[in-house]
Enzyme design. Structure first.
Site, PDB file in Angstrom:
ATOM      1  CG  ASP A 331     -18.818 -22.116  26.257  1.00  0.00           C
ATOM      2  OD1 ASP A 331     -19.358 -21.215  26.922  1.00  0.00           O
ATOM      3  OD2 ASP A 331     -19.443 -23.054  25.738  1.00  0.00           O
ATOM      4  CG  ASP A 523     -20.304 -26.055  22.570  1.00  0.00           C
ATOM      5  OD1 ASP A 523     -21.297 -26.791  22.548  1.00  0.00           O
ATOM      6  OD2 ASP A 523     -20.218 -25.062  23.314  1.00  0.00           O
ATOM      7  CG  ASP A 527     -18.557 -20.510  22.654  1.00  0.00           C
ATOM      8  OD1 ASP A 527     -18.710 -19.669  23.557  1.00  0.00           O
ATOM      9  OD2 ASP A 527     -18.908 -21.692  22.759  1.00  0.00           O
TER      10      ASP A 527
END
Length: 631
Positions: A331, A523, A527
């Site tokens: 990410d 995080d 996600d």
């Protein structure tokens, strides 16, 4: 430690103390009393293993490590080797405790930790706000969302303007300005202003409900690594039990029914009890104590070593998977970037200094708590003199107009510039542009961006050096921002403007094109579904959401992406040690098993092949605790 683990530790300590006392008193006890005395610590430490073996037999799941452990230790008692029976069971339970401690707190229910699930929705009844269950809100109802509250259901704004924090859903770094007529999705946080929203979906069909469903379903599809010992015992345990039975029966039958003159030479001078004794020694030797303890202990040592580096690994299976990983997907926001906004560039027009442009923007935005405004004030770095300000007007979805030192200053987006009739121009740099006019004259623009983490580039380089074949970035941010970050860090591939479902789809696609294992690093709450779907999920623990941390298999406690390479190095070292222990234990056992079957090895060799090999393997496993932290 859990209550169960503390109870097991007490049992181990109690059995160990009893074992030592009995060893001291054995010379003064009769054989019957000695056996009964050793039975006490044996039952204390091994009753659950014995019961597990019985339960397995009752359920036709006979050949597992508990069955062989029970058979070997009972065999030790049957041959009069009482200390061996107790010691083997003690070693086994110590290994089980270590393994339990390592994985016992691995994860709780993901759905229960999903903070994006709203507890209530505000409905206006007789001029008063009433909190109701989101599932009770029908399509077309108008709900009220106050500042600081999470949007409970998808809908369209009918009144009000605000900024929405959408990072939990899209990963987009900049808050989104919304006003009447805009569509908003559940799970976002209303940062400022009161919003009245007409719902367009039922709660069960809203974005937040779909994300919860994604997490639960993705978790179910995660590939689960079987425990090595269980797999090995499926073949090893039946083989050694059958071999022990054959070792007892065939020579005994030959002694009973074959004339002495026709008997093979190896039967000469033996009786059937000799072969029973050899078979029991064979079972003691074959006990997988070294494997049962050293293999999980190797991984436990690796887990402990990783924790010293600020890396939390939730179980041995995840460490093994990470060691085999060749594709890593990241990410962006909060993972490769800081997740906080800073002024990255100041572009004044001719006749305006950078200091003046920043000062005017910061003063004009000083009354706002919008993250963009806060970053301007932070960059300005001086106390705000309220006396220099007057006629402050916040224009929803556009920006702010104020008088600074008597001059009209406008600071905001391109829509504000068009509204003011200013001749503005776009910037090629990635980030959010704050355009500024002074007395109607376009003074320039300031770029607000999310900074790349200092060690992000080093992390990508270290991963490539470690043999990672492909690095990919997934983000909800714009293509321009994603391209800039990917280029700066040297990533192999990026995909932008993704929603959580898109990220899961992207990972599914990447999984089909990789020969090794795939790891995802993230995080945010958004996600969590992807972390669950990947072969191994890695979460940022310092600033990461609870949902991401709980959905992940490995957590980097200090948010440094460079620790991923450290985790891989530790995992590979740990896996190497575990394989060494397997090869050593099986090699020694195979040799001593042959000697035992031939009658050459006695119980002392059997003890070495079991306990001695276990101790050596444990000492080797402890090497996994010693790791060098990458700085």
């Amino acid at each position: 430690m859990t209550k169960k683990q503390k109870k097991m530790l007490r049992r181990i300590l109690m059995a160990a103390v009893l074992y030592v006392l009995i060893r001291v008193l054995t010379p003064h006890l009769s054989p019957l009393v000695t056996m009964l005395a050793y039975l006490v610590p044996y039952v204390v430490i091994g009753w659950d293993v014995l019961w597990g073996a019985v339960h397995g037999i009752a359920n036709r799941q006979i050949f597992d490590e508990k069955f062989l452990m029970a058979l070997a230790t009972v065999g030790a008692f049957a041959t009069g080797e009482y200390p061996e029976g107790v010691a083997v069971m003690l070693f086994y339970q110590v290994g089980e405790l270590f393994q339990s401690y390592a994985v016992g707190k691995s994860r709780r229910s993901i759905a229960a930790l999903m903070d994006i699930r709203p507890d209530y929705a505000n409905i206006e009844v007789d001029g008063q706000l009433a909190e109701v269950d989101p599932e009770e809100v029908a399509i077309g109802d108008v709900i009220v969302i106050k500042a600081g509250e999470r949007v409970p259901i998808d809908g369209v704004i009918v009144e009000g303007a605000s900024a929405l924090d959408t990072a939990a859903l899209t990963g987009e770094s900049a808050p989104r300005d919304v006003s009447a007529g805009d569509t908003i999705i559940s799970g976002c946080v209303n940062l400022s202003g009161l919003l009245r929203v007409r719902t367009t979906k039922e709660f069960g069909q809203s974005t937040v409900a779909k994300i919860l469903d994604l997490v639960e379903n993705a978790s179910e599809k995660k590939a689960k690594t079987e425990n090595f010992i269980t797999r090995f015992a499926r073949y090893y345990t039946p083989a050694v039990v059958i071999a022990a039975v054959v070792l007892t029966l065939l020579p005994s039958l030959a002694l009973a029914f074959v004339p002495a003159a026709a008997q093979p030479a190896f039967l000469a001078g033996t009786v059937w009890t000799d072969w029973l004794h050899r078979a029991l020694i064979f079972l003691v030797i074959s006990c997988p104590c070294a494997l049962v303890i050293s293999v999980p202990l190797s991984f436990f040592g690796g887990i402990g070593g990783a924790s010293k580096c600020g890396i939390l690994v939730k179980g041995a299976a995840y460490m093994e998977t990470l060691a085999q990983t060749d594709t890593i997907v990241f990410d962006k926001t909060g993972t490769l970037t800081q997740g906080s906004f800073r002024v990255s560039a100041i572009h004044p027009t001719e006749g305006v200094s950078p200091e003046e442009l920043l000062e005017c923007a910061a003063l004009a935005e000083s009354y706002s708590d919008h993250p963009i405004s806060l970053s301007l004030k932070q960059a300005y770095g001086k106390p705000i003199d309220a006396a220099r300000l007057s006629a402050v007007e916040e224009i929803a979805g556009h920006g702010v107009r104020a008088k600074v030192d008597g001059r009209v200053v406008c600071a905001g987006n391109s829509r504000l510039m068009e509204r003011e009739g200013a001749s503005w121009h776009a910037c090629d740099l990635p980030g959010t542009s704050v355009h500024v006019t002074i007395e109607g004259f376009y003074a320039g623009h300031i770029i607000i961006s999310d900074e790349v983490k200092p060690d992000a580039a080093r992390a990508i380089g270290a991963l490539k050096a470690a043999g990672v074949r492909k690095t990919v970035m997934l983000t909800g941010d714009s293509k321009a921002v994603a391209q800039a970050v990917a280029g700066e860090l040297g990533l192999d591939e990026f995909r932008a403007e993704l929603l959580p479902a898109d990220k899961v789809t992207a990972v599914e696609e990447l999984l089909t094109h990789t020969s090794g294992r795939l790891a995802f690093v993230g995080d945010g709450i958004n996600d969590a579904p992807v972390l669950s779907r990947a072969d191994v999920g890695i979460a940022m623990g310092g600033m990461g959401s609870d949902a991401a941390i709980e959905a992940a298999d490995i957590v980097l406690m200090d948010d440094q992406p460079s620790k991923i390479a450290t985790a891989m190095r530790i995992s590979r070292k740990t896996l190497c040690i575990a394989k060494q222990n397997i090869a050593f234990a099986l090699g020694v056992k195979a040799l001593v098993l042959l000697l035992g079957a031939a009658g050459v090895a006695n119980m002392w060799e059997a003890v070495f092949a079991d306990v001695g090999v276990a101790i050596i393997a444990i000492l080797n496993a402890m090497r996994a605790l010693h790791v060098e932290n990458d700085k």
